[in-house]
Scaffold this motif. Sequence first.
Motif, PDB file in Angstrom:
ATOM      1  N   GLU A  21      32.098  54.289   1.888  1.00  0.00           N
ATOM      2  CA  GLU A  21      32.408  53.619   3.158  1.00  0.00           C
ATOM      3  C   GLU A  21      32.916  54.603   4.199  1.00  0.00           C
ATOM      4  O   GLU A  21      32.504  54.573   5.348  1.00  0.00           O
ATOM      5  N   LEU A  44      30.085  56.584   5.500  1.00  0.00           N
ATOM      6  CA  LEU A  44      29.245  55.794   6.387  1.00  0.00           C
ATOM      7  C   LEU A  44      29.891  55.648   7.754  1.00  0.00           C
ATOM      8  O   LEU A  44      29.236  55.730   8.782  1.00  0.00           O
ATOM      9  N   ALA A  45      31.206  55.422   7.740  1.00  0.00           N
ATOM     10  CA  ALA A  45      31.917  55.262   9.009  1.00  0.00           C
ATOM     11  C   ALA A  45      31.770  56.518   9.850  1.00  0.00           C
ATOM     12  O   ALA A  45      31.498  56.463  11.048  1.00  0.00           O
ATOM     13  N   SER A  50      28.249  56.618  11.188  1.00  0.00           N
ATOM     14  CA  SER A  50      27.919  55.640  12.216  1.00  0.00           C
ATOM     15  C   SER A  50      28.560  56.000  13.559  1.00  0.00           C
ATOM     16  O   SER A  50      28.025  55.656  14.600  1.00  0.00           O
ATOM     17  N   SER A  67      26.325  57.726  15.467  1.00  0.00           N
ATOM     18  CA  SER A  67      25.242  56.863  15.913  1.00  0.00           C
ATOM     19  C   SER A  67      23.851  57.468  15.675  1.00  0.00           C
ATOM     20  O   SER A  67      23.227  58.039  16.566  1.00  0.00           O
ATOM     21  N   PHE A  89      21.885  52.935  14.802  1.00  0.00           N
ATOM     22  CA  PHE A  89      22.797  52.359  13.822  1.00  0.00           C
ATOM     23  C   PHE A  89      24.234  52.714  14.189  1.00  0.00           C
ATOM     24  O   PHE A  89      24.844  53.577  13.612  1.00  0.00           O
ATOM     25  N   ASP A 128      26.522  50.126  14.881  1.00  0.00           N
ATOM     26  CA  ASP A 128      27.366  48.986  14.597  1.00  0.00           C
ATOM     27  C   ASP A 128      27.045  48.412  13.218  1.00  0.00           C
ATOM     28  O   ASP A 128      26.242  47.513  13.075  1.00  0.00           O
ATOM     29  N   TRP A 129      27.680  48.956  12.179  1.00  0.00           N
ATOM     30  CA  TRP A 129      27.376  48.517  10.810  1.00  0.00           C
ATOM     31  C   TRP A 129      27.894  47.102  10.546  1.00  0.00           C
ATOM     32  O   TRP A 129      27.375  46.411   9.689  1.00  0.00           O
ATOM     33  N   GLU A 130      28.925  46.692  11.265  1.00  0.00           N
ATOM     34  CA  GLU A 130      29.487  45.346  11.057  1.00  0.00           C
ATOM     35  C   GLU A 130      28.419  44.288  11.277  1.00  0.00           C
ATOM     36  O   GLU A 130      28.314  43.314  10.565  1.00  0.00           O
ATOM     37  N   PHE A 132      25.164  44.846  11.216  1.00  0.00           N
ATOM     38  CA  PHE A 132      23.870  45.322  10.727  1.00  0.00           C
ATOM     39  C   PHE A 132      23.112  44.225   9.998  1.00  0.00           C
ATOM     40  O   PHE A 132      23.697  43.458   9.228  1.00  0.00           O
ATOM     41  N   LYS A 133      21.806  44.155  10.179  1.00  0.00           N
ATOM     42  CA  LYS A 133      20.991  43.121   9.539  1.00  0.00           C
ATOM     43  C   LYS A 133      19.550  43.619   9.409  1.00  0.00           C
ATOM     44  O   LYS A 133      18.986  44.156  10.373  1.00  0.00           O
TER      45      LYS A 133
END
Length: 332
Positions: free
Chosen positions: A8, A11-12, A15, A18, A32, A34-36, A38-39
């Motif tokens: 995590e 990843l932070a 991200s 960006s 990418f 905004d992982w919160e 993400f879809k």
Amino acid sequence: ETTTSVVEVNLAKVSKKSIKLESQADNAEVTFADWENFKFAPIRESTVSRAMTKRYFADLDKYTESDVVIVGAGSAGLSAAYVLAKNRPNLKIAIIEASVSPGGGCWLGGQLFSAMVLRKPAHLFLDELEIQYDDEGDYVVVKHAALFMSTLLSKVLQFPNVKLFNATAVEDLITRRDENTGELRIAGVVTNWTLVALNHDTQSCMDPNTINCNIVLSTTGHDGPFGAFSAKRLEELGKAPKDITQGFRPQERAQPVAASADGFQLGGMRGLDMNKAEDAIVKGTREVVPGLVIAGMELAEVDGSNRMGPTFGAMALSGVKAAESVLNAFDL
Ligand code: AHZ
């Protein structure tokens, strides 16, 4: 800190920078940041099944009549596939590999050592594939055998005229008598899921599938659980010696295959002699019986030549010569 939190944290970090990816499909730029939120794009499960199965069955339908079937996706088989596919984009080439993972014994150089040795002039094939190596004079060294195999594999699989059927074993050969000459020739392969082929004695008989082709190139390696498959099958077929031994192309034969009154006898692979073995394999690569070219270490079982151990030049160049033999036999 647990593994999860390390991931995590990483990843932070990423991200925040960006990452930007170019989408292959529409050239859209995806950010990418905004992982919160993400879809992935939505999908129905059956769509995934259909995406796989419709392609597989279309390929099965297409390649059930192939120009060339290559049995075994080791270093010899894939080298041949590369040369054939590159030079004859009109040929349909099916590769049948018993294992889930193609590559044969070529993921390590030898034993547990990763560097791969190829004697010159096999470096020319590496040049063709754009694989880097250390030049040591009479031989070259690729830093990892997996680099050779993954590069070769990725190039072969990108040719539009090649299909790899892995987890599929060749469990027999199709034979056919030529109406004009009376000569018996190999006319295709009989396949089965490898797990079925391995369990014929414990499961009820599950009938196989077939692929017709103009020529089979067999590169199943030396004797082993599946290895030397076509060579061993030929020995059984040798019960009809004249049928099988007539039609050899004598000029292509480096050394005669023992053909006694009882039939076709395998020479059986001999002990390790690098200098003799590599030349013998390349020179001996040929159409062994009508419709069947044998290359790589399987040929050592046919001709009774030596093994070479962990040096791979002969596999690459036997593959190159096999491609030539396939085209000669096939008149293309
Ligand atoms: O799974 C096998 C492997 O990937 C596959 N194969 C064998 N029988 C099959 C069957 N149907 C479908 N009935 C089958 N696939 O064939 C592949 C053979 O690859 P390999 O790497 O074993 O053979 P090769 O001749 O390409 O390379 C041999 C490499 C060796 S062995 C050796 C020595 O022992 O001295 N030295 C070298 C360089």
